[in-house]
Design a protein around this motif. Sequence first.
Motif, PDB file in Angstrom:
ATOM      1  N   ILE A  22       0.814  -1.214   0.000  1.00  9.43           N
ATOM      2  CA  ILE A  22       0.000   0.000   0.000  1.00  9.43           C
ATOM      3  C   ILE A  22       0.851   1.271   0.000  1.00  9.43           C
ATOM      4  O   ILE A  22       0.420   2.313  -0.466  1.00  9.43           O
ATOM      5  N   ILE A  23       2.073   1.184   0.482  1.00  6.25           N
ATOM      6  CA  ILE A  23       2.898   2.397   0.526  1.00  6.25           C
ATOM      7  C   ILE A  23       3.375   2.846  -0.844  1.00  6.25           C
ATOM      8  O   ILE A  23       3.771   3.984  -1.015  1.00  6.25           O
ATOM      9  N   TYR A  24       3.336   1.959  -1.837  1.00 10.46           N
ATOM     10  CA  TYR A  24       3.786   2.360  -3.168  1.00 10.46           C
ATOM     11  C   TYR A  24       2.959   3.510  -3.717  1.00 10.46           C
ATOM     12  O   TYR A  24       3.481   4.398  -4.379  1.00 10.46           O
ATOM     13  N   TYR A  41      19.243   4.248   0.897  1.00 13.08           N
ATOM     14  CA  TYR A  41      19.183   3.030   1.700  1.00 13.08           C
ATOM     15  C   TYR A  41      19.077   1.753   0.862  1.00 13.08           C
ATOM     16  O   TYR A  41      18.759   0.692   1.393  1.00 13.08           O
ATOM     17  N   HIS A  42      19.341   1.825  -0.437  1.00 10.24           N
ATOM     18  CA  HIS A  42      19.107   0.685  -1.321  1.00 10.24           C
ATOM     19  C   HIS A  42      19.783  -0.604  -0.871  1.00 10.24           C
ATOM     20  O   HIS A  42      19.245  -1.681  -1.085  1.00 10.24           O
ATOM     21  N   GLU A  43      20.902  -0.514  -0.237  1.00 16.46           N
ATOM     22  CA  GLU A  43      21.597  -1.729   0.201  1.00 16.46           C
ATOM     23  C   GLU A  43      20.987  -2.326   1.468  1.00 16.46           C
ATOM     24  O   GLU A  43      21.342  -3.434   1.857  1.00 16.46           O
ATOM     25  N   ARG A  44      20.052  -1.619   2.066  1.00 15.72           N
ATOM     26  CA  ARG A  44      19.448  -2.089   3.317  1.00 15.72           C
ATOM     27  C   ARG A  44      17.959  -2.354   3.183  1.00 15.72           C
ATOM     28  O   ARG A  44      17.277  -2.617   4.165  1.00 15.72           O
ATOM     29  N   LEU A  45      17.443  -2.304   1.957  1.00 11.31           N
ATOM     30  CA  LEU A  45      16.038  -2.585   1.696  1.00 11.31           C
ATOM     31  C   LEU A  45      15.918  -3.927   1.000  1.00 11.31           C
ATOM     32  O   LEU A  45      16.655  -4.218   0.068  1.00 11.31           O
ATOM     33  N   ILE A  46      14.990  -4.721   1.470  1.00 13.04           N
ATOM     34  CA  ILE A  46      14.792  -6.055   0.913  1.00 13.04           C
ATOM     35  C   ILE A  46      13.487  -6.047   0.126  1.00 13.04           C
ATOM     36  O   ILE A  46      12.423  -5.758   0.663  1.00 13.04           O
ATOM     37  N   PHE A  47      13.600  -6.351  -1.170  1.00 11.52           N
ATOM     38  CA  PHE A  47      12.429  -6.470  -2.030  1.00 11.52           C
ATOM     39  C   PHE A  47      12.076  -7.951  -2.117  1.00 11.52           C
ATOM     40  O   PHE A  47      12.574  -8.666  -2.982  1.00 11.52           O
ATOM     41  N   GLU A  58      -1.190  -3.529  -8.797  1.00 12.35           N
ATOM     42  CA  GLU A  58      -0.234  -3.476  -7.687  1.00 12.35           C
ATOM     43  C   GLU A  58       1.009  -4.284  -8.011  1.00 12.35           C
ATOM     44  O   GLU A  58       2.124  -3.866  -7.739  1.00 12.35           O
ATOM     45  N   ARG A  59       0.815  -5.447  -8.584  1.00  9.14           N
ATOM     46  CA  ARG A  59       1.952  -6.299  -8.936  1.00  9.14           C
ATOM     47  C   ARG A  59       2.817  -5.599  -9.977  1.00  9.14           C
ATOM     48  O   ARG A  59       4.045  -5.598  -9.878  1.00  9.14           O
ATOM     49  N   LYS A  60       2.191  -4.979 -10.957  1.00 10.81           N
ATOM     50  CA  LYS A  60       2.945  -4.284 -11.996  1.00 10.81           C
ATOM     51  C   LYS A  60       3.696  -3.084 -11.411  1.00 10.81           C
ATOM     52  O   LYS A  60       4.862  -2.868 -11.727  1.00 10.81           O
ATOM     53  N   ALA A  61       3.052  -2.321 -10.536  1.00  7.95           N
ATOM     54  CA  ALA A  61       3.704  -1.162  -9.912  1.00  7.95           C
ATOM     55  C   ALA A  61       4.893  -1.612  -9.070  1.00  7.95           C
ATOM     56  O   ALA A  61       5.959  -0.996  -9.108  1.00  7.95           O
ATOM     57  N   TYR A  62       4.729  -2.688  -8.329  1.00 10.83           N
ATOM     58  CA  TYR A  62       5.810  -3.221  -7.494  1.00 10.83           C
ATOM     59  C   TYR A  62       6.984  -3.659  -8.365  1.00 10.83           C
ATOM     60  O   TYR A  62       8.128  -3.319  -8.108  1.00 10.83           O
ATOM     61  N   THR A  63       6.693  -4.407  -9.430  1.00  8.82           N
ATOM     62  CA  THR A  63       7.733  -4.901 -10.323  1.00  8.82           C
ATOM     63  C   THR A  63       8.454  -3.752 -11.013  1.00  8.82           C
ATOM     64  O   THR A  63       9.684  -3.755 -11.115  1.00  8.82           O
ATOM     65  N   ASN A  64       7.703  -2.766 -11.462  1.00  8.53           N
ATOM     66  CA  ASN A  64       8.316  -1.613 -12.116  1.00  8.53           C
ATOM     67  C   ASN A  64       9.247  -0.869 -11.169  1.00  8.53           C
ATOM     68  O   ASN A  64      10.351  -0.466 -11.547  1.00  8.53           O
ATOM     69  N   LEU A  65       8.805  -0.642  -9.941  1.00  5.72           N
ATOM     70  CA  LEU A  65       9.632   0.064  -8.958  1.00  5.72           C
ATOM     71  C   LEU A  65      10.883  -0.743  -8.642  1.00  5.72           C
ATOM     72  O   LEU A  65      11.989  -0.214  -8.630  1.00  5.72           O
ATOM     73  N   LYS A  66      10.705  -2.023  -8.420  1.00  7.85           N
ATOM     74  CA  LYS A  66      11.848  -2.888  -8.107  1.00  7.85           C
ATOM     75  C   LYS A  66      12.855  -2.868  -9.258  1.00  7.85           C
ATOM     76  O   LYS A  66      14.058  -2.727  -9.026  1.00  7.85           O
ATOM     77  N   ASN A  67      12.394  -2.990 -10.481  1.00  8.34           N
ATOM     78  CA  ASN A  67      13.301  -3.016 -11.629  1.00  8.34           C
ATOM     79  C   ASN A  67      13.994  -1.671 -11.849  1.00  8.34           C
ATOM     80  O   ASN A  67      15.141  -1.644 -12.268  1.00  8.34           O
ATOM     81  N   ARG A  68      13.307  -0.593 -11.554  1.00  2.29           N
ATOM     82  CA  ARG A  68      13.901   0.722 -11.729  1.00  2.29           C
ATOM     83  C   ARG A  68      15.026   0.981 -10.737  1.00  2.29           C
ATOM     84  O   ARG A  68      15.987   1.662 -11.031  1.00  2.29           O
ATOM     85  N   LEU A  69      14.877   0.431  -9.549  1.00  2.00           N
ATOM     86  CA  LEU A  69      15.821   0.749  -8.482  1.00  2.00           C
ATOM     87  C   LEU A  69      16.913  -0.296  -8.298  1.00  2.00           C
ATOM     88  O   LEU A  69      17.821  -0.111  -7.497  1.00  2.00           O
ATOM     89  N   THR A  70      16.823  -1.401  -9.024  1.00  2.00           N
ATOM     90  CA  THR A  70      17.855  -2.434  -8.875  1.00  2.00           C
ATOM     91  C   THR A  70      18.662  -2.568 -10.141  1.00  2.00           C
ATOM     92  O   THR A  70      18.414  -2.006 -11.135  1.00  2.00           O
TER      93      THR A  70
END
Length: 70
Positions: A22-24, A41-47, A58-70
């Motif tokens: 929900i925080i996304y 904090y990228h090295e201390r966040l667990i996706f 929600e799944r698409k937003a999560y995946t997009n955010l994860k892919n953008r930041l990793t």
Amino acid sequence: PHAAALLDRYPNLKLDITPAMIIYEQLSQTPAESEAFFRKYHERLIFGTDAEAEQVGERKAYTNLKNRLT
């Protein structure tokens, strides 16, 4: 702000943000600040991938955010 304060205070702390789907939406309201938080904090966040997103959006937003930041 609370998560950043905890991470600053406890240098060995890592955060699993999987259950926070929900925080996304909230993060998208302040994109510059959110990006700064993830970059700092990228090295201390667990996706994790063990949470089920009930909605495809929600799944698409999560995946997009994860892919953008990793």
